[in-house]
Design a protein around this motif. Structure first.
Motif, PDB file in Angstrom:
ATOM      1  N   LYS A 368       7.117   6.116   0.686  1.00 35.47           N
ATOM      2  CA  LYS A 368       7.460   6.066  -0.738  1.00 35.47           C
ATOM      3  C   LYS A 368       7.706   4.644  -1.235  1.00 35.47           C
ATOM      4  N   LEU A 369       7.545   3.656  -0.350  1.00 38.98           N
ATOM      5  CA  LEU A 369       7.827   2.272  -0.756  1.00 38.98           C
ATOM      6  C   LEU A 369       6.930   1.845  -1.906  1.00 38.98           C
ATOM      7  N   VAL A 370       7.569   1.273  -2.912  1.00 41.11           N
ATOM      8  CA  VAL A 370       6.853   0.674  -4.025  1.00 41.11           C
ATOM      9  C   VAL A 370       6.986  -0.850  -3.968  1.00 41.11           C
ATOM     10  N   ASP A 371       8.102  -1.309  -3.425  1.00 42.38           N
ATOM     11  CA  ASP A 371       8.423  -2.739  -3.426  1.00 42.38           C
ATOM     12  C   ASP A 371       8.938  -3.123  -2.045  1.00 42.38           C
ATOM     13  N   LEU A 372       8.231  -4.028  -1.362  1.00 43.08           N
ATOM     14  CA  LEU A 372       8.617  -4.472  -0.018  1.00 43.08           C
ATOM     15  C   LEU A 372       8.580  -5.987   0.034  1.00 43.08           C
ATOM     16  N   SER A 373       9.723  -6.601   0.333  1.00 46.44           N
ATOM     17  CA  SER A 373       9.808  -8.057   0.414  1.00 46.44           C
ATOM     18  C   SER A 373      10.390  -8.454   1.760  1.00 46.44           C
ATOM     19  N   LEU A 374       9.586  -9.177   2.538  1.00 47.39           N
ATOM     20  CA  LEU A 374       9.981  -9.648   3.863  1.00 47.39           C
ATOM     21  C   LEU A 374       9.852 -11.165   3.952  1.00 47.39           C
ATOM     22  N   HIS A 375       9.987 -11.827   2.840  1.00 49.90           N
ATOM     23  CA  HIS A 375       9.871 -13.284   2.756  1.00 49.90           C
ATOM     24  C   HIS A 375      10.824 -13.962   3.749  1.00 49.90           C
ATOM     25  N   SER A 376      10.281 -14.851   4.591  1.00 44.37           N
ATOM     26  CA  SER A 376      11.082 -15.628   5.552  1.00 44.37           C
ATOM     27  C   SER A 376      11.952 -14.745   6.434  1.00 44.37           C
ATOM     28  N   ALA A 377      11.402 -13.628   6.878  1.00 47.37           N
ATOM     29  CA  ALA A 377      12.156 -12.710   7.742  1.00 47.37           C
ATOM     30  C   ALA A 377      11.864 -12.944   9.220  1.00 47.37           C
ATOM     31  N   GLN A 378      11.092 -13.981   9.544  1.00 47.59           N
ATOM     32  CA  GLN A 378      10.814 -14.423  10.910  1.00 47.59           C
ATOM     33  C   GLN A 378      10.035 -13.388  11.725  1.00 47.59           C
ATOM     34  N   PHE A 379       9.132 -12.708  11.080  1.00 49.85           N
ATOM     35  CA  PHE A 379       8.251 -11.808  11.808  1.00 49.85           C
ATOM     36  C   PHE A 379       7.056 -12.582  12.336  1.00 49.85           C
ATOM     37  N   LYS A 394       3.264  -1.395  -4.408  1.00 51.28           N
ATOM     38  CA  LYS A 394       2.732  -2.223  -5.477  1.00 51.28           C
ATOM     39  C   LYS A 394       3.105  -3.694  -5.303  1.00 51.28           C
ATOM     40  N   TYR A 395       4.302  -3.944  -4.824  1.00 56.10           N
ATOM     41  CA  TYR A 395       4.778  -5.319  -4.627  1.00 56.10           C
ATOM     42  C   TYR A 395       4.961  -5.563  -3.135  1.00 56.10           C
ATOM     43  N   PHE A 396       4.290  -6.575  -2.598  1.00 56.51           N
ATOM     44  CA  PHE A 396       4.355  -6.865  -1.163  1.00 56.51           C
ATOM     45  C   PHE A 396       4.464  -8.374  -0.975  1.00 56.51           C
ATOM     46  N   ASP A 397       5.619  -8.822  -0.502  1.00 56.68           N
ATOM     47  CA  ASP A 397       5.865 -10.240  -0.246  1.00 56.68           C
ATOM     48  C   ASP A 397       6.147 -10.419   1.232  1.00 56.68           C
ATOM     49  N   LYS A 416      -3.098  -0.279  -3.214  1.00 58.86           N
ATOM     50  CA  LYS A 416      -3.582  -1.053  -4.349  1.00 58.86           C
ATOM     51  C   LYS A 416      -2.420  -1.897  -4.871  1.00 58.86           C
ATOM     52  N   PHE A 417      -2.339  -3.124  -4.356  1.00 54.09           N
ATOM     53  CA  PHE A 417      -1.228  -3.990  -4.723  1.00 54.09           C
ATOM     54  C   PHE A 417      -1.344  -4.430  -6.179  1.00 54.09           C
ATOM     55  N   GLN A 418      -0.177  -4.564  -6.802  1.00 48.57           N
ATOM     56  CA  GLN A 418      -0.105  -5.242  -8.094  1.00 48.57           C
ATOM     57  C   GLN A 418       0.375  -6.677  -7.912  1.00 48.57           C
ATOM     58  N   THR A 419       1.309  -6.857  -6.980  1.00 51.41           N
ATOM     59  CA  THR A 419       1.809  -8.182  -6.644  1.00 51.41           C
ATOM     60  C   THR A 419       1.702  -8.380  -5.141  1.00 51.41           C
ATOM     61  N   LEU A 420       1.047  -9.458  -4.732  1.00 51.76           N
ATOM     62  CA  LEU A 420       0.856  -9.757  -3.318  1.00 51.76           C
ATOM     63  C   LEU A 420       1.198 -11.223  -3.093  1.00 51.76           C
ATOM     64  N   VAL A 421       2.201 -11.462  -2.252  1.00 56.81           N
ATOM     65  CA  VAL A 421       2.690 -12.818  -2.003  1.00 56.81           C
ATOM     66  C   VAL A 421       2.436 -13.167  -0.549  1.00 56.81           C
ATOM     67  N   LEU A 422       1.482 -14.078  -0.324  1.00 56.02           N
ATOM     68  CA  LEU A 422       1.107 -14.503   1.023  1.00 56.02           C
ATOM     69  C   LEU A 422       1.252 -16.013   1.167  1.00 56.02           C
ATOM     70  N   GLY A 423       2.193 -16.605   0.452  1.00 52.14           N
ATOM     71  CA  GLY A 423       2.409 -18.033   0.557  1.00 52.14           C
ATOM     72  C   GLY A 423       2.926 -18.420   1.931  1.00 52.14           C
ATOM     73  N   SER A 424       2.460 -19.575   2.441  1.00 54.90           N
ATOM     74  CA  SER A 424       2.905 -20.103   3.744  1.00 54.90           C
ATOM     75  C   SER A 424       2.744 -19.084   4.856  1.00 54.90           C
TER      76      SER A 424
END
Length: 875
Positions: A368-379, A394-397, A416-424
Motif C-alpha cells: 500500500k506504500l504511496v510514499d517511500l523515502s530512504l535518502h541517506s539510509a546507508q543501504f 508514487k514518491y520514491f527517494d 508508475k512513479f510520479q516523483t523519483l529521486v536518484l541523486g548521488s
C-alpha cells in the motif's frame, strides 16, 4: 525535490473527521440541536449578535504562502491554500430577517434557540478579532471553529475563557500572534483545542504559550481528545501530566521548541492514533516496546533528537499508515518486522545511522506504500525486484545510498512513479528503466556520473507530465540540441497548458553555441541559468523582439561567451539579476542597463569590458541596484563627484527586522531559484546561491579607474561592501566614509591614495574588514573604537604610516618614516581567493551568507540562529 502528499492526505482525513465531528454530527444527530430544516428559530439577541459579528470583518480569501515554513509543510496537510476544502465566505449569506439557525456555519439548541455552534472555517474572515467582539455575547457556545481565516495578527482574546461550555476551540492557522491567554485554561470541558500557527522564514513563531500555562492547560483539560499546537512556541519540556490524558486521540506539537525527554508513556496511551511532533530538535527520546493493542495510525518524529534502535515490536503496530523518522539519530539494523507493516502508505527513514546491509525482498510486502523515502539510509547492494509489487508507489527517494539498479531494468512492470529521486546513486549511465515511466512529474538524477548525451527517447517521456527535472552535477557532454526540457522546474497552469518558467542546466559540460529553440519559451521564462558550462560564441540573440518579457534572473556566467552584451535585453523590463561574469565579452559599458527599473544585481566581472563607466549624456544612475560587480576588467577613467547620486537602492536599507532572512524572490523551492552571484567580501570570494535583500555591494576592483573617490558615495547609507582596490584612485580617503554606518567591508588597497587616514573611520562600528595597504598614506594611524581591531596587514605598504598596529613609532608625524617595517605582512595576505561554493549544501548557504557579513554586534544572533536552524537547513 517536492514531496508527494500521501502523508498529508491522511491528515486531511483526520482533519475532516474532526471538522465533520465538529460541524456535521452535532448538526444532524444531536436531538437538541437545530438543523437547516428545523422549525425552531434562534432568539433575536442571538441573531443580532451574529450580524454584529459579521460587520466586524471584511471578506477576503487569505493567502498564507509567505508564511509557509519547513515544519509547517511536514506537520499540516493544508500547506497549499489552493486545496483548502470548502473555502468560501459563509457569512456573506447571512441575511437579516431569516432564521439564524439556518445560516451557514451556525448551529442552535432546538429547545432554547441559543446558538451553540459556530463553524466559520475557511470563511475568508479578514480583520482583527477584538476582545469586545459580539462573538462573546453568545454565552451558550459549545463549539467555536475558526481555522484558516486572517485575523490580522491580533492577540487571541482572553474572553474565550468566559465561554465555559466550550468543548471545541479550533483557531488554527488564522493569523493570531502574541501570547496565548492563560484564561483558555479555564475551559475544562474542552475535547479539542487547536491553536496551531505559522512560523516566518527566520524561525519566529507568531504565537507563544508560557510554560506554566502549557502545564496548566494539560492539567485542567482532562478530557482532551485532540491537541493541536503546531509551531506555537512552547519553549518547555512536555508535562508528565500529558500521559494522564487517557482520551487523547490526536497529538500535534510540531516545531514547538520543545526540549527535554519525550515521555515514553505517551506511546502507550490507549486511544492515541496520531503523534505528530517533528521539528523539535532538542527533544530527546527512545521508541518503547509496542503492544498489539496500539491504535497508532500515524507517527512523525522527523528532525528530533531521538536515538537508539527501532524496536522489533514496531511490527505490532498493525494500523500504522504513516511512519516518519527523518533526520533523527536512530542506529543499528532496521528490524525485519518493519517490512510487515502492510498498511503503511508513507515511510520516511532518511538520514539516520542505520547499518542495514541491503534492502530485503520483503520490501515488497508494503503493497500500500504511496510514499517511500530512504535518502541517506546507508543501504547497499541491489534494489530488490520485489519493488515491482509496490504498484501504488508514487514518491520514491533512494538517493545517497550505495545501491545498484540493474534489476530494475529487467522488471517488466515497475510502479508508475510520479516523483523519483536518484541523486548521488553512483549512476554512470542514463537509467533505461525510465523508458516506461510515463507518469513522471519530478525526476532527480543529480550528482551522479552520467556521461554523454541525454538519450533522445527520454524526451518522449519528459514531454508528458514532467514538471521538475534536476540533472545537475553530472558529466553530460555534446551540443544541447535536444527538445527544450532541460529544466529543474516546470509549472502547469489551470488550463493544463505546460510552459517553462525556470530553466537551469548549470554546472554541466555542455558546449557549442546556445540553441535558438531556447527562445521558444521566452514569453513564460522567468529564470534562465546556463552558468558553469562551455558554451561559446556571441551572447544569444533570443531576447530579440521582446520575447522574454517576464525574465527576472539571467545567469550566463562561467562560460566562453564573446562579443557584446545584446541590446535586446533592454526589453526584459522585469529583469532583477544579470550575471555575465567569467566570460570573454569585449564591450563598452552598457549604459542602457540603467533604464531597467527592477535591476538589482549586475555582475560583469572577469571579462574584457573597457572604457569609462561614466558619460554625462548617458548616465542617470541605477534606481534599484543593490549589487554591482565590475571587477577584473579594463574599465578606466574618472568618476565625477555626483556619480552615485541617484542610486536609490543603496541609499536606504530595506525596512523591517534585519534579523529576518529575506531573499530575493522567495517564491520557488530553494533548489530551483538559483541565480548564483560571487561577491568578494573581506578579501574572500564567496558564491551566493541566494541573495539577501539586505546585502548591498559595490566592487570596482582590478580596473584602471583614476581620480578621486566620488563624494556622492556618502549617499549610499545602506552599503555593506565597498571594494575599490587595484586601481589608480588618487587624493585622500574621504572622511565621509565614516558616515556609512552599515559598512562591514572596506577595501581601498593598491591605489595611489595619499594623506592621512581619517579618524571618522573609527565610527564604522560594523566594520569587520579593512584593507588600506599598498597606497601612499602618511601620518599616524587613528586609534580607538573599531580601528583598534585591525592587524598591521590592513595598513602595510604605506611607508609614511606609523603607530599601532605597525611597529613604526610616530616621532615627528610631519616627517614620514621611510624605512620598511620588517614585520609587515606579505602581499599574499590580500590576494588569496578561496571560494566558499556551497552548491551542494543547498539552503545552508542561504543561512551562512545571511551574514558572512556580520559584525561583532550581530554575531551572537547569527550563531544562535544558525545553530538553531541547522537541522532544518540540512534538509
Amino acid at each position: 525535490m517536492m514531496k508527494s502528499i500521501s502523508f498529508q492526505n491522511s491528515h486531511i482525513i483526520v482533519y475532516l473527521i474532526i471538522f465533520i465531528s465538529c460541524c456535521g454530527i452535532y448538526v444532524s444527530c444531536d436531538p437538541n440541536v437545530s438543523t437547516a430544516t428545523s422549525a425552531f428559530k434562534c432568539l433575536p439577541d442571538q441573531s443580532t449578535a451574529l450580524l454584529e459579528f459579521k460587520q466586524e470583518f471584511s471578506l477576503q480569501k487569505p493567502n498564507f504562502s509567505y508564511y509557509y515554513y519547513h515544519c509547517f509543510m511536514y506537520s499540516n496537510p493544508f500547506y497549499d491554500d489552493s486545496i483548502l476544502p470548502h473555502s468560501y465566505p459563509k457569512m456573506k449569506f447571512w441575511k437579516e430577517g431569516k432564521d439564524c439557525c439556518t445560516w451557514d456555519g451556525v448551529a442552535c439548541d432546538m429547545k432554547t434557540g441559543q446558538v451553540v455552534g459556530l463553524d466559520l472555517s475557511y470563511s475568508w474572515l479578514q480583520g482583527p478579532l477584538r476582545s469586545n467582539s459580539s462573538l462573546f455575547k453568545l454565552h451558550q457556545l459549545q463549539k467555536v471553529i475558526l481555522p484558516y481565516n486572517n485575523f490580522s495578527f491580533c492577540h487571541i482574546p482572553s474572553e474565550f475563557g468566559q465561554l465555559s461550555r466550550l468543548t471545541y476551540l479550533i483557531l488554527s492557522y488564522s493569523m493570531f500572534s502574541g501570547e496565548v491567554p492563560s484564561e483558555i485554561s479555564y475551559l475544562t470541558n474542552l475535547l479539542y483545542l487547536g491553536l496551531s500557527s505559522f512560523k516566518s522564514y527566520d524561525d519566529t513563531s507568531f504565537l507563544y504559550l508560557k510554560r506554566v500555562d502549557f502545564t496548566r492547560f494539560i492539567r485542567n483539560m482532562t478530557n482532551l481528545r485532540g491537541l493541536y499546537l503546531d509551531q506555537v512556541n512552547l519553549s518547555s519540556s512536555i508535562p508528565e501530566s500529558l500521559t494522564n490524558l487517557s482520551s487523547l486521540t490526536f497529538l500535534q506539537l510540531s516545531g514547538c521548541d520543545l526540549y527535554g525527554k519525550f515521555p515514553e508513556k505517551i506511546f502507550q496511551l490507549p486511544k492515541l492514533e496520531l503523534i505528530i511532533v517533528p521539528c523539535n530538535h532538542l527533544l530527546t527520546g527512545f521508541l518503547p516496546q509496542f503492544h498489539n493493542l496500539s491504535s497508532l495510525t500515524g507517527l512523525n518524529l522527523d528532525m528530533m533528537n531521538f536515538s537508539g534502535k527501532l524496536p522489533n515490536s514496531i511490527g505490532l503496530l498493525e494500523y500504522l499508515k504513516e511512519f516518519a523518522i527523518r533526520l533523527c539519530n536512530f542506529m543499528g539494523p532496521l528490524p525485519s518486522s518493519i517490512w510487515n507493516l502492510s498498511n503503511l502508505n508513507y515511510l520516511e527513514l532518511s538520514q539516520n545511522n542505520f547499518n542495514s546491509p541491503d534492502l530485503p525482498s520483503t520490501l515488497g510486502n508494503l503493497a500500500k506504500l504511496v510514499d517511500l523515502s530512504l535518502h541517506s539510509a546507508q543501504f547497499s547492494g541491489e534494489v530488490p525486484s520485489s519493488l515491482g509489487n509496490l504498484t501504488q508507489l508514487k514518491y520514491f527517494d533512494i538517493s545517497y545510498n550505495n545501491l545498484s539498479f540493474t534489476k530494475l531494468n529487467t522488471i517488466s512492470e515497475l510502479p508508475k512513479f510520479q516523483t523519483l529521486v536518484l541523486g548521488s546513486c553512483n549512476l554512470r549511465e542514463f537509467p533505461s528503466f525510465l523508458k516506461t515511466q510515463d507518469q513522471l512529474e519530478n525526476l532527480d538524477l543529480s550528482s551522479n556520473r552520467i556521461e554523454g548525451q541525454i538519450p533522445k527517447w527520454f524526451w518522449g517521456i519528459a514531454k508528458k507530465k514532467l514538471e521538475i527535472l534536476d540533472l545537475s552535477h553530472n558529466k553530460f557532454q555534446g551540443s544541447l540540441d535536444s527538445p527544450p526540457l532541460l529544466t529543474s522546474f516546470f509549472d502547469i497552469s489551470e488550463n493544463k497548458k505546460t510552459y517553462l518558467r525556470v530553466l537551469d542546466i548549470s554546472k554541466n559540460q555542455f558546449s557549442g553555441t546556445i540553441p535558438q529553440w531556447l527562445g521558444n519559451f521566452g514569453s513564460s521564462l522567468e529564470i534562465l541559468n546556463l552558468q558553469g558550462n562551455n558554451f561559446h560564441g556571441n551572447l544569444p540573440q533570443m531576447f530579440r523582439n521582446g520575447s522574454m518579457l517576464n525574465l527576472k534572473k539571467l545567469d550566463l556566467s562561467d562560460n566562453q561567451f564573446q562579443g557584446k552584451v545584446p541590446p535586446f535585453l533592454i526589453t526584459c523590463r522585469k529583469l532583477q539579476v544579470l550575471n555575465l561574469g567569467h566570460n570573454q565579452i569585449s564591450d563598452t559599458f552598457p549604459f542602457w542597463l540603467q533604464s531597467m527599473p527592477e535591476l538589482q544585481v549586475l555582475v560583469l566581472r572577469w571579462n574584457k569590458f573597457y572604457g569609462p563607466i561614466w558619460n554625462p549624456h548617458k548616465f542617470r544612475g541605477f534606481e534599484s541596484l543593490r549589487i554591482m560587480d565590475l571587477s577584473f576588467n579594463n574599465f578606466s577613467g574618472r568618476l565625477p563627484s555626483e556619480y552615485f547620486t541617484n542610486w536609490v537602492g543603496m541609499i536606504q536599507a530595506p525596512c523591517g527586522n534585519k534579523k529576518t532572512l529575506i531573499y530575493m524572490e522567495d517564491r520557488y523551492p530553494f533548489t530551483y531559484e538559483r541565480a548564483s552571484t560571487i561577491v568578494t567580501n573581506k578579501g574572500v570570494e564567496m558564491e551566493l546561491d541566494r541573495i539577501l535583500k539586505t546585502l548591498t555591494s559595490i566592487d570596482l576592483s582590478n580596473n584602471r579607474f583614476d581620480g578621486e573617490i566620488p563624494s556622492s558615495i556618502d549617499n549610499l547609507q545602506a552599503l555593506v561592501v565597498l571594494n575599490l582596490s587595484s586601481n589608480s584612485f588618487t587624493g585622500s580617503i574621504p572622511p565621509y566614509l565614516g558616515n556609512m554606518s552599515e559598512l562591514e567591508s572596506l577595501d581601498l588597497s593598491k591605489n595611489k591614495l595619499s594623506g592621512r587616514i581619517p579618524q571618522q573611520l573609527a565610527n564604522l562600528t560594523f566594520l569587520e574588514y579593512l584593507n588600506l595597504s599598498q597606497n601612499q598614506l602618511t601620518g599616524p594611524i587613528p586609534q580607538g573604537k573599531q580601528l583598534n581591531t585591525f592587524s598591521s596587514s590592513s595598513f602595510a605598504g604605506n611607508p609614511g604610516l606609523c603607530g599601532s598596529p605597525l611597529s613604526r613609532y610616530c616621532g615627528n608625524v610631519d616627517s614620514p618614516v621611510v624605512h620598511h617595517d620588517k614585520e609587515v605582512e606579505s602581499e599574499d595576505g590580500f590576494t588569496w581567493k578561496p571560494v566558499a561554493v556551497g552548491y551542494g549544501f543547498g539552503i545552508v548557504v542561504g543561512f551562512v551568507i545571511g551574514h558572512v557579513i556580520l559584525s561583532q554586534r550581530r554575531s551572537n544572533w547569527f550563531w544562535r540562529s544558525f545553530v538553531g536552524k541547522f537541522i532544518y537547513a540540512a534538509c
